[in-house]
Design an enzyme around this catalytic site. Structure first.
Site, PDB file in Angstrom:
ATOM      1  N   GLN A  47      23.937  33.869 -39.290  1.00  0.00           N
ATOM      2  CA  GLN A  47      22.590  33.342 -39.097  1.00  0.00           C
ATOM      3  C   GLN A  47      22.199  32.509 -40.307  1.00  0.00           C
ATOM      4  O   GLN A  47      22.398  32.931 -41.440  1.00  0.00           O
ATOM      5  CB  GLN A  47      21.608  34.515 -38.924  1.00  0.00           C
ATOM      6  N   HIS A  62      12.296  41.367 -50.267  1.00  0.00           N
ATOM      7  CA  HIS A  62      12.669  41.857 -48.942  1.00  0.00           C
ATOM      8  C   HIS A  62      14.123  42.310 -48.878  1.00  0.00           C
ATOM      9  O   HIS A  62      14.965  41.822 -49.620  1.00  0.00           O
ATOM     10  CB  HIS A  62      12.482  40.750 -47.900  1.00  0.00           C
ATOM     11  N   LYS A  72      23.642  37.637 -48.396  1.00  0.00           N
ATOM     12  CA  LYS A  72      23.059  36.305 -48.236  1.00  0.00           C
ATOM     13  C   LYS A  72      23.676  35.332 -49.230  1.00  0.00           C
ATOM     14  O   LYS A  72      24.038  35.710 -50.341  1.00  0.00           O
ATOM     15  CB  LYS A  72      21.543  36.346 -48.484  1.00  0.00           C
ATOM     16  N   TYR A 132      19.128  29.924 -46.435  1.00  0.00           N
ATOM     17  CA  TYR A 132      20.026  31.043 -46.674  1.00  0.00           C
ATOM     18  C   TYR A 132      20.841  31.406 -45.451  1.00  0.00           C
ATOM     19  O   TYR A 132      20.388  31.332 -44.331  1.00  0.00           O
ATOM     20  CB  TYR A 132      19.307  32.257 -47.251  1.00  0.00           C
ATOM     21  N   ASP A 170       3.460  41.325 -47.682  1.00  0.00           N
ATOM     22  CA  ASP A 170       4.083  41.452 -48.990  1.00  0.00           C
ATOM     23  C   ASP A 170       3.187  42.139 -50.018  1.00  0.00           C
ATOM     24  O   ASP A 170       3.678  42.627 -51.032  1.00  0.00           O
ATOM     25  CB  ASP A 170       4.540  40.088 -49.514  1.00  0.00           C
TER      26      ASP A 170
END
Length: 181
Positions: A47, A62, A72, A132, A170
Site C-alpha cells: 500500500q 501512530h 514503512k 509512504y 491525535d
C-alpha cells in the site's frame, strides 16, 4: 542508493542517486531488488499513501499493533518535515527510544521504519507532500498511537504548542507509560 544506520535498531536511512541536469532531476525512489540487497530484507510493500500538509501540521505518533503492524518506507516529495520514530518493541535494545530526522525534497532522504515502531511527522515548510509505502494494509481496528507531547519522550517538534495543528484524535492518544502499563 546509499544506506545509513540510525541509532535505533533496524531503522535506517536510504538516499537514492539523484541525476540532475538542465531540465531538473531524476531519481529512482524505490527498486525492490536493490532495496532487498542493501537492507537484507525481503518485504513486499502492498500500500502506498500520500498526505499533503501545511506548516505546523503534526501527524502522529501512530502505529498499528499485533498482526497488522506495518513496516514503512517514508519520504518527502515536496517540502520539508521533521520525521520522528519511536521503538515500541519490548525485546529491542532501543525499546522506548526515539529518533528524528529532517526529510525533504532537497536531501531526498528516505527513512525505513520497521514493524513495531510509532511514527509521526511535522511539516516545517509552508507545504509538504509526504509519501509512504507500507508492507501491510491499513486496518482501523489495530490503529493506535502515543501522544505527541509525551514527557518521557520529550520530542522537540520545533514549534510551540499554540503553533501546532493537530487532529482531535491525535490530542487524545495515550502516553508511553499508559500504553505499556
Amino acid at each position: 542508493m546509499k544506506f545509513e544506520n540510525t541509532p535505533l535498531k533496524d531503522c535506517f536511512i536510504l538516499t537514492p542517486q539523484v541525476y540532475p541536469d538542465h531540465r531538473g532531476i531524476f531519481l529512482e525512489s524505490y527498486h525492490k531488488k536493490k532495496f532487498n540487497e542493501i537492507t537484507g530484507l525481503d518485504l513486499e510493500f502492498v500500500q502506498d499513501n500520500q498526505s499533503v500538509s501545511k506548516k505546523g501540521v503534526l501527524r502522529g505518533l501512530h502505529f498499528q499493533s499485533g498482526g497488522f503492524a506495518q513496516a514503512k518506507l517514508v519520504r518527502v516529495i515536496y517540502g520539508e518535515v521533521l520525521d520522528v520514530v519511536v521503538d515500541l518493541r519490548p525485546d529491542s535494545p532501543t525499546f522506548k527510544e526515539s529518533y528524528s530526522i529532517i526529510l525533504s525534497d532537497q536531501n531526498q532522504h528516505q527513512l525505513f521504519i520497521p514493524q513495531g515502531f510509532a511514527h509521526g511527522f511535522i511539516t516545517l515548510s509552508e507545504t509538504s507532500v509526504f509519501s509512504y509505502k507500507c508492507d501491510r494494509f491499513y486496518y482501523p481496528g489495530s490503529e493506535s498511537g502515543i501522544i505527541y507531547n509525551d514527557p518521557d519522550l520529550a520530542i522537540d517538534w520545533k514549534f510551540t504548542e499554540d503553533e501546532l495543528i493537530l487532529s482531535e484524535k491525535d490530542t487524545k492518544l495515550p502516553t508511553l507509560k499508559e500504553l505499556f502499563s
